[in-house]
Motif scaffolding. Structure first.
Motif, PDB file in Angstrom:
ATOM      1  N   VAL A  41       0.847  -1.197   0.000  1.00 33.20           N
ATOM      2  CA  VAL A  41       0.000   0.000   0.000  1.00 33.20           C
ATOM      3  C   VAL A  41       0.882   1.246   0.000  1.00 33.20           C
ATOM      4  CG1 VAL A  41      -1.701   1.311   1.330  1.00 33.20           C
ATOM      5  CG2 VAL A  41      -2.000  -1.134   0.999  1.00 33.20           C
ATOM      6  N   ALA A  42       1.994   1.223   0.747  1.00 33.22           N
ATOM      7  CA  ALA A  42       2.917   2.362   0.740  1.00 33.22           C
ATOM      8  C   ALA A  42       3.520   2.560  -0.646  1.00 33.22           C
ATOM      9  CB  ALA A  42       4.014   2.153   1.778  1.00 33.22           C
ATOM     10  N   MET A  43       3.863   1.468  -1.320  1.00 36.72           N
ATOM     11  CA  MET A  43       4.397   1.562  -2.678  1.00 36.72           C
ATOM     12  C   MET A  43       3.354   2.142  -3.634  1.00 36.72           C
ATOM     13  SD  MET A  43       6.387  -2.097  -2.916  1.00 36.72           S
ATOM     14  CE  MET A  43       7.018  -1.914  -4.585  1.00 36.72           C
ATOM     15  N   LEU A  44       2.101   1.741  -3.450  1.00 41.79           N
ATOM     16  CA  LEU A  44       1.031   2.220  -4.323  1.00 41.79           C
ATOM     17  C   LEU A  44       0.686   3.686  -4.050  1.00 41.79           C
ATOM     18  CD1 LEU A  44      -1.272  -0.905  -4.166  1.00 41.79           C
ATOM     19  CD2 LEU A  44      -0.103  -0.057  -6.207  1.00 41.79           C
TER      20      LEU A  44
ATOM     21  N   ALA B 110       7.832  -4.920  -9.362  1.00 45.99           N
ATOM     22  CA  ALA B 110       8.389  -4.390  -8.116  1.00 45.99           C
ATOM     23  C   ALA B 110       7.638  -4.944  -6.909  1.00 45.99           C
ATOM     24  CB  ALA B 110       8.330  -2.866  -8.130  1.00 45.99           C
ATOM     25  N   MET B 111       6.315  -5.095  -7.032  1.00 39.78           N
ATOM     26  CA  MET B 111       5.529  -5.654  -5.930  1.00 39.78           C
ATOM     27  C   MET B 111       5.867  -7.126  -5.725  1.00 39.78           C
ATOM     28  SD  MET B 111       1.795  -3.813  -6.250  1.00 39.78           S
ATOM     29  CE  MET B 111       1.637  -3.673  -8.016  1.00 39.78           C
ATOM     30  N   MET B 112       6.108  -7.843  -6.812  1.00 33.52           N
ATOM     31  CA  MET B 112       6.497  -9.254  -6.706  1.00 33.52           C
ATOM     32  C   MET B 112       7.834  -9.380  -5.975  1.00 33.52           C
ATOM     33  SD  MET B 112       5.451 -10.562 -10.536  1.00 33.52           S
ATOM     34  CE  MET B 112       6.446 -12.027 -10.422  1.00 33.52           C
ATOM     35  N   LYS B 113       8.759  -8.491  -6.294  1.00 32.70           N
ATOM     36  CA  LYS B 113      10.076  -8.539  -5.668  1.00 32.70           C
ATOM     37  C   LYS B 113       9.992  -8.177  -4.184  1.00 32.70           C
ATOM     38  CE  LYS B 113      14.803  -7.011  -6.348  1.00 32.70           C
ATOM     39  NZ  LYS B 113      15.723  -6.223  -7.170  1.00 32.70           N
ATOM     40  N   ALA B 114       9.141  -7.222  -3.829  1.00 28.64           N
ATOM     41  CA  ALA B 114       9.021  -6.771  -2.444  1.00 28.64           C
ATOM     42  C   ALA B 114       8.369  -7.821  -1.546  1.00 28.64           C
ATOM     43  CB  ALA B 114       8.219  -5.474  -2.388  1.00 28.64           C
ATOM     44  N   THR B 115       7.493  -8.651  -2.115  1.00 30.00           N
ATOM     45  CA  THR B 115       6.751  -9.613  -1.297  1.00 30.00           C
ATOM     46  C   THR B 115       7.160 -11.059  -1.494  1.00 30.00           C
ATOM     47  OG1 THR B 115       5.046  -9.794  -2.993  1.00 30.00           O
ATOM     48  CG2 THR B 115       4.680  -8.166  -1.255  1.00 30.00           C
ATOM     49  N   GLY B 116       7.731 -11.374  -2.656  1.00 27.11           N
ATOM     50  CA  GLY B 116       8.030 -12.767  -2.971  1.00 27.11           C
ATOM     51  C   GLY B 116       6.828 -13.503  -3.535  1.00 27.11           C
ATOM     52  N   TRP B 117       5.752 -12.756  -3.821  1.00 30.53           N
ATOM     53  CA  TRP B 117       4.544 -13.355  -4.378  1.00 30.53           C
ATOM     54  C   TRP B 117       4.700 -13.542  -5.874  1.00 30.53           C
ATOM     55  CZ3 TRP B 117       0.575  -9.517  -1.862  1.00 30.53           C
ATOM     56  CH2 TRP B 117       0.491  -9.782  -0.496  1.00 30.53           C
ATOM     57  N   GLN B 118       3.812 -14.399  -6.436  1.00 31.86           N
ATOM     58  CA  GLN B 118       3.746 -14.567  -7.873  1.00 31.86           C
ATOM     59  C   GLN B 118       2.834 -13.496  -8.458  1.00 31.86           C
ATOM     60  OE1 GLN B 118       2.710 -18.558  -8.890  1.00 31.86           O
ATOM     61  NE2 GLN B 118       4.457 -19.441  -7.823  1.00 31.86           N
ATOM     62  N   GLN B 119       2.889 -13.351  -9.769  1.00 30.48           N
ATOM     63  CA  GLN B 119       2.143 -12.290 -10.438  1.00 30.48           C
ATOM     64  C   GLN B 119       0.636 -12.382 -10.176  1.00 30.48           C
ATOM     65  OE1 GLN B 119       2.727 -12.137 -14.663  1.00 30.48           O
ATOM     66  NE2 GLN B 119       1.606 -10.257 -14.905  1.00 30.48           N
TER      67      GLN B 119
ATOM     68  N   PHE C 216       2.133   1.016 -14.603  1.00 27.24           N
ATOM     69  CA  PHE C 216       2.332   1.505 -13.246  1.00 27.24           C
ATOM     70  C   PHE C 216       0.979   1.630 -12.552  1.00 27.24           C
ATOM     71  CE2 PHE C 216       6.221   2.654 -15.298  1.00 27.24           C
ATOM     72  CZ  PHE C 216       7.178   2.591 -14.304  1.00 27.24           C
ATOM     73  N   TYR C 217       0.907   1.122 -11.339  1.00 25.44           N
ATOM     74  CA  TYR C 217      -0.307   1.176 -10.535  1.00 25.44           C
ATOM     75  C   TYR C 217      -0.074   2.123  -9.377  1.00 25.44           C
ATOM     76  CZ  TYR C 217      -1.668  -3.054 -13.010  1.00 25.44           C
ATOM     77  OH  TYR C 217      -1.988  -3.958 -13.982  1.00 25.44           O
ATOM     78  N   ARG C 218      -1.110   2.895  -9.024  1.00 29.29           N
ATOM     79  CA  ARG C 218      -1.034   3.744  -7.846  1.00 29.29           C
ATOM     80  C   ARG C 218      -2.432   4.000  -7.315  1.00 29.29           C
ATOM     81  NH1 ARG C 218      -1.498   9.380  -8.296  1.00 29.29           N
ATOM     82  NH2 ARG C 218      -2.296   9.981 -10.320  1.00 29.29           N
TER      83      ARG C 218
END
Length: 116
Positions: free
Chosen positions: A44-47, A57-66, A95-97
């Motif tokens: 949420v902070a990234m968004l 970038a969100m995948m890298k920050a969390t380790g989640w899959q797409q 880009f998502y925000r």
């Protein structure tokens, strides 16, 4: 042929532990806020940043899959948190925000002060 009858068990029954009563005074909050430093709060902070973030970038920050990141955006951000999500494609990257994070209202217009 029929099955033989089961013999009764001679082992004593295990006691069932009593459930802990949940009360708001036990230090737990029943709000929808994420813990500081959790994956959800980091995303949420990234968004909320003015430039937004990409799925990579969100995948890298969390380790989640797409597909997990996309599910988070749809289920948590849009539905549960009821935040307006904006996406733009810039130079081939999407880009998502979150709208309204940097002075832009949810309807897409910039906030203006009336001159007195």
């Amino acid at each position: 042929m029929s099955k033989p009858a089961k013999k009764p068990s001679t082992a004593p029954a295990a006691p069932v532990p009593a459930a802990k009563p949940s009360s708001p005074t036990s230090g737990e909050s029943k709000s929808k806020k994420a813990n500081a430093g959790s994956k959800q709060s980091r995303l949420v902070a990234m968004l909320r940043s003015p430039n937004g973030t990409t799925i990579a970038a969100m995948m890298k920050a969390t380790g989640w899959q797409q597909h997990s990141v996309r599910g988070f955006l749809a289920g948590m951000v849009r539905k549960k948190l009821k935040l307006k999500l904006d996406s733009k494609k810039i130079d081939g990257s999407r880009f998502y925000r979150i709208k309204g994070a940097d002075g832009i209202k949810a309807n897409g217009r910039q906030s203006k002060r009336r001159a007195a």
